[in-house]
Enzyme design. Structure first.
Site: not given
Ligand code: NAD
Length: 737
Positions: A337, A415, A463, A513
């Protein structure tokens, strides 16, 4: 004569250049006043002997967006009122109003002097129809020039001559395709379809248009010439005998009979091509009057045009907070994201710092933007320079200090409450006191996350939906302590990246959601009852949903559903998830490793391309199967829509969503809720709350308590209320805009 919205300059050759440039609008649109002025311009240019011909153009970057549909909204209210007094008179009034543009464009066509439309930019709807009534059409070859008759997208159709002129210029198949989908044409494509005569360099537009007149352009439309025949020979030809049955079948396949306006296009063209042109226009006018009276047109115009525009313009933005020009945005978490959030931010011209745990991860996030830029350049949507500029705005980093001058930081890390807590603390250690922190969490309540913040008033949820660069909706979530400044900055940011916001109060799953999981849960119930999976998916499509619930579950990931269900059980107790649902999903994930599209197997199988995905045949063995003949597809359709709409009603009752426009727009942009309904609450209002309550009661008897109508719905049914009446977004009790 002087005009408010037009200027007229007549040159030495006697060519009057009419330039449309509305003083108080960024885009030209048709209003009653504009049409009155065009009417006078026709009279004036006809009466003036010095004028030999007219070139009609726009003084703005775009040509015109077409009619101001808020005008139609006003017309609906007028008709509703009249209808109670004099039903037949009300329809006659509507018929006359519906024909105003039609006959004004016809007046241009028959005025006796040649008119040429010089199309300098986007030319939509009524503006394209006006151009089609001109005797000549010249378009600039600038990339920004798009021509379309997109009315069907808001539940109406090209009712100002579009259905009569397009199929008399282009072949019927192209004409139908263009009008029933509302798709845009480039200038070159419009020329190939015979809808414009010339395509020229932008600076040659006016000279070329004038030259057409000087070359002796005849002020007579082809269909007003003796012996005119439509391309391909009209309706009674062997080719047409092949086209028309297929056209009806394709329309049925694409719309499932849910869009009366699309069908009206087919009828107008088919019937109109068999009669003289003026009779064709009258046929079109009749269908247009009918369509204007449909619930679909009313609801779609309200949600997809009026409300969407109002929300986009900041209907929910707190007054009194100065607009923020974002100079720098931080994105923490450069994963799936975060990487795309950085892209859309840079695409809006805002510098972004993209932070992850180390430089490698942050850099990997930026490569996503590089890929998107390369793709856009390849498709001609972006120049190399624009792409380079965009990428130069994204700075990958592992150093939180680079956030010290950010106006807004968006967190998109794992998350996980603890990871998020750590990030909130690190960011706030450097972020200026006045800046805003936003979380992109999809499941964790904002109020809980804000407990980790020293400045909960400046903490908010923003979001996004995946894929971020395509999805038009952003859900803004207010925590218990979120202040006006945070809301204003979040909305200014959403406006800057050109997405539509909805503002909701904090709850598990927020608005979108919560609704989406109801949809998916209903499919789990159906599977457990033994409904063949293919019927579930098809019922969803017939109901107007863009993606079936099982397919959607595969996209969001089946193991994510499992995680969310387990978290609900942990936080809210066993009763919060149906045991049968947990069993199904545990089996899918833990036993069968079917996690969805991401691991190539879920409710569907994903063979190597170009083969298409198909439903996993093993689903049949999970539950004893019903005979398809014993399953009522209409009831499946109702269950899928009602369960979502009921959840939307619950969010209103709980005060999570406070404005019906947001529930409706959010449902269409967020998960494609049957657009012909106008959205979740318009679906209920459209059939009437009383009817909806009886439907819920019937479904509850048969399919479970989750269909029980809520106390609010029962009360509204008893009082004969609607959502838009009770929660009137424009009324006195409405939230300050
Ligand atoms: P992801 O696992 O692809 O990415 C998370 C990123 O955060 C990774 O690159 C990781 O290295 C980084 N990270 C972790 N800990 C960290 C830290 N302490 N400091 C800096 N970077 C850090 O996850 P995602 O799917 O991109 O989801 C991220 C957020 O977006 C979540 O809260 C999720 O609920 C939300 N979200 C996801 C979606 C979806 O469709 N995947 C949709 C809406 C919201």
């Amino acid at each position: 004569m002087t005009y408010k919205n037009f200027t007229i300059e007549t040159d030495a050759d006697g060519i009057a250049l009419v330039t449309w440039d509305m003083p108080d609008k960024s885009m030209n649109v048709f209003t009653v006043e504009v049409m009155d002025e065009i009417d006078r311009i026709v009279d004036e240019t006809v009466a003036d002997d010095k004028v030999k011909g007219v070139v009609f153009t726009s003084g703005k970057k775009t040509f015109s967006g077409g009619a101001d549909l808020t005008m139609l909204k006003g017309m609906f209210s007028m008709i509703e009122e009249e209808r109670t007094k004099d039903p037949a008179g009300a329809v006659k009034k509507l018929f006359d109003a519906a024909g105003r543009m039609t006959w004004l464009w016809r007046k241009i066509e028959l005025n006796g002097k040649p008119w040429v439309s010089a199309i300098n930019g986007t030319c939509m709807g009524g503006a394209f129809e006006l151009s089609l009534a001109c005797h000549g059409r010249v378009a600039s070859n600038a990339k920004s020039v798009k021509l379309a008759l997109p009315e069907v997208k808001v539940g109406i159709f090209p009712g100002a001559g579009g259905t009569q002129r397009v199929p008399r210029l282009a072949n019927a198949q192209d004409a139908l395709q263009m009008m029933t989908t509302g798709s845009s044409l480039t200038a070159a494509r419009a020329k190939a379809m015979n809808l414009v005569h010339e395509v020229v360099e932008p600076d040659q537009l006016i000279p070329a248009a004038k030259q057409m007149i000087k070359n002796g352009l005849k002020p007579v439309a082809p269909w007003d010439e003796k012996g005119f025949k439509a391309p391909g020979g009209g309706i009674w030809t062997p080719a047409a005998a092949q086209l028309w049955p297929a056209a009806s079948a394709i329309l049925r396949r694409e719309t499932a009979g849910n869009y009366p306006a699309a069908l009206a296009i087919l009828k107008s063209v088919y019937e109109g091509l068999q009669v003289p042109f003026d009779t064709g226009l009258r046929i079109e006018q009749r269908y247009f009057t009918q369509i204007l009276q449909t619930t679909e047109a009313f609801s779609m115009i309200r949600s997809l045009f009026v409300s969407m525009q109002e929300l986009g313009k900041g209907a929910r933005r707190p007054a009194g907070v100065e607009k923020t020009e974002l100079k720098k945005v931080g994105v923490v978490g450069a994963g799936f994201m975060g990487a795309s959030i950085a892209y859309v931010t840079a695409a809006a011209g805002i510098p972004v710092v993209l932070i992850d745990r180390d430089m490698e991860a942050a850099g990997k996030g930026k490569t996503v933007s590089e890929g998107l830029v390369t793709g856009s350049i390849g498709k001609g949507r972006m120049t190399k320079e624009e792409g380079e500029k965009l990428l130069s705005l994204i700075t990958p980093s592992d150093d939180y200090n680079s956030l010290k001058d950010a106006d807004l930081v968006i967190e998109a890390v794992f998350e996980d409450r603890n990871v998020k807590k750590d990030v909130i603390e690190k960011v706030e250690a450097v972020l200026p006191e006045t800046s805003i922190f936003a979380s992109n969490t999809s499941t964790l309540p904002i109020t809980g996350l804000a407990e980790n913040s020293k400045r909960p008033a400046q903490f908010i949820g923003v979001h996004f939906f995946s894929p971020v660069e395509k999805m038009m909706l952003t859900e803004v979530i207010l925590g218990k302590d979120t202040g006006d400044k945070a809301l204003a900055v979040a909305l200014d940011y959403v406006a800057a990246i050109k997405k539509t916001p909805i503002v909701v109060n904090d709850t598990r799953g927020f608005y979108v959601n919560r609704c989406v999981f109801r949809y998916i849960n209903e499919a789990y119930d159906m599977l457990a009852e033994g409904v063949p999976a293919v019927m579930i998916e098809n019922a969803a499509k017939f109901a107007g949903m863009p993606v079936g619930p099982l397919s959607l579950n595969d996209e969001v990931a089946v193991d994510l559903s499992q995680k969310i269900m387990r978290a609900s059980i942990a936080d809210l107790g066993e009763a919060s998830v149906k045991p049968g649902h947990m069993t199904l999903i545990d089996k899918m994930v833990d036993e069968l490793d079917r996690r969805g599209r991401k691991n190539g197997k879920g409710f569907y199988e994903y063979p190597a391309k170009p083969a298409k995905k198909f439903l996993w045949p093993g689903l049949k063995d999970l539950y004893p199967q019903k005979n398809p003949a014993d399953v009522d597809i209409e009831v499946l359709k109702q269950r899928l829509l009602v369960t979502i709409a009921l959840e939307a009603a619950r969010t209103m009752e709980e005060g999570i969503v406070t404005d019906p426009r947001e529930a409706d727009v959010g449902s269409i942009l967020g998960f494609g809720f049957a657009p012909y309904t106008g959205g979740t609450l318009s679906y209920i209002d459209g059939m009437g709350v009383k009817t909806f309550v009886s439907l819920c009661e019937r479904l509850a008897k048969e399919y479970g308590d989750h269909f029980e109508p809520t106390p609010l719905l029962k009360e509204m049914a008893a009082r004969g209320e609607t959502f838009y009446g009770r929660f009137d977004p424009y009324g006195e009790g409405a939230k300050a805009a």
